[in-house]
Motif scaffolding. Structure first.
Motif, PDB file in Angstrom:
ATOM      1  N   ARG A   1       2.359   1.676  -3.472  1.00 14.61           N
ATOM      2  CA  ARG A   1       1.381   2.178  -4.429  1.00 14.61           C
ATOM      3  C   ARG A   1       1.130   3.668  -4.235  1.00 14.61           C
ATOM      4  O   ARG A   1       1.066   4.430  -5.199  1.00 14.61           O
ATOM      5  CB  ARG A   1       0.060   1.422  -4.289  1.00 14.61           C
ATOM      6  CG  ARG A   1       0.041   0.076  -4.965  1.00 14.61           C
ATOM      7  CD  ARG A   1      -1.367  -0.477  -5.056  1.00 14.61           C
ATOM      8  NE  ARG A   1      -2.061  -0.496  -3.777  1.00 14.61           N
ATOM      9  CZ  ARG A   1      -2.049  -1.509  -2.911  1.00 14.61           C
ATOM     10  NH1 ARG A   1      -1.364  -2.593  -3.188  1.00 14.61           N
ATOM     11  NH2 ARG A   1      -2.728  -1.436  -1.776  1.00 14.61           N
ATOM     12  N   SER A   2       0.988   4.101  -2.992  1.00 15.79           N
ATOM     13  CA  SER A   2       0.724   5.519  -2.752  1.00 15.79           C
ATOM     14  C   SER A   2       1.931   6.375  -3.134  1.00 15.79           C
ATOM     15  O   SER A   2       1.772   7.475  -3.663  1.00 15.79           O
ATOM     16  CB  SER A   2       0.324   5.757  -1.299  1.00 15.79           C
ATOM     17  OG  SER A   2       1.388   5.451  -0.428  1.00 15.79           O
TER      18      SER A   2
ATOM     19  N   SER B   1       0.831  -1.202   0.000  1.00 14.33           N
ATOM     20  CA  SER B   1       0.000   0.000   0.000  1.00 14.33           C
ATOM     21  C   SER B   1       0.867   1.254   0.000  1.00 14.33           C
ATOM     22  O   SER B   1       0.584   2.208  -0.737  1.00 14.33           O
ATOM     23  CB  SER B   1      -0.908  -0.010   1.225  1.00 14.33           C
ATOM     24  OG  SER B   1      -1.624   1.184   1.314  1.00 14.33           O
ATOM     25  N   ASP B   2       1.906   1.274   0.810  1.00 14.83           N
ATOM     26  CA  ASP B   2       2.812   2.422   0.843  1.00 14.83           C
ATOM     27  C   ASP B   2       3.520   2.598  -0.502  1.00 14.83           C
ATOM     28  O   ASP B   2       3.718   3.718  -0.965  1.00 14.83           O
ATOM     29  CB  ASP B   2       3.844   2.259   1.952  1.00 14.83           C
ATOM     30  CG  ASP B   2       3.251   2.471   3.320  1.00 14.83           C
ATOM     31  OD1 ASP B   2       2.121   2.998   3.408  1.00 14.83           O
ATOM     32  OD2 ASP B   2       3.922   2.112   4.309  1.00 14.83           O
TER      33      ASP B   2
ATOM     34  N   ARG C   1       1.982   6.567  -6.936  1.00 20.19           N
ATOM     35  CA  ARG C   1       0.921   7.470  -7.399  1.00 20.19           C
ATOM     36  C   ARG C   1       1.318   8.933  -7.197  1.00 20.19           C
ATOM     37  O   ARG C   1       1.123   9.767  -8.085  1.00 20.19           O
ATOM     38  CB  ARG C   1      -0.376   7.163  -6.635  1.00 20.19           C
ATOM     39  CG  ARG C   1      -1.524   8.048  -6.985  1.00 20.19           C
ATOM     40  CD  ARG C   1      -2.014   7.804  -8.389  1.00 20.19           C
ATOM     41  NE  ARG C   1      -3.166   8.676  -8.645  1.00 20.19           N
ATOM     42  CZ  ARG C   1      -3.446   9.203  -9.803  1.00 20.19           C
ATOM     43  NH1 ARG C   1      -2.713   8.925 -10.857  1.00 20.19           N
ATOM     44  NH2 ARG C   1      -4.484   9.982  -9.944  1.00 20.19           N
ATOM     45  N   ALA C   2       1.908   9.238  -6.056  1.00 22.02           N
ATOM     46  CA  ALA C   2       2.345  10.608  -5.792  1.00 22.02           C
ATOM     47  C   ALA C   2       3.429  11.027  -6.781  1.00 22.02           C
ATOM     48  O   ALA C   2       3.434  12.157  -7.271  1.00 22.02           O
ATOM     49  CB  ALA C   2       2.856  10.731  -4.365  1.00 22.02           C
TER      50      ALA C   2
END
Length: 62
Positions: free
Chosen positions: A42-43, A39-40, A46-47
């Protein structure tokens, strides 16, 4: 008169405390589940993509 301190016991206590602090840091850094790490990642990805999309010149940031 000052209290008498056993230096061997004091050194062991200091070493034990330092070891516990290192263990706590390792638990915070490495003690995450696979889904949390994913999850980290992916975020973060994305950023990074959003940041690259807002560049004026259109060139890669790398």
């Amino acid at each position: 008169m000052a209290d008498i301190i056993n230096l061997k016991r004091f050194k062991k206590r200091v070493a034990r405390d330092a070891s516990e602090q290192q263990a706590a840091a390792n638990r915070a850094q490495f003690g995450r589940t696979k889904s949390e790490r994913a999850s980290d990642e992916r975020s973060g990805k994305r950023a990074s993509e959003l940041l690259n999309q807002h560049q004026l010149n259109g060139e890669d940031a790398t």
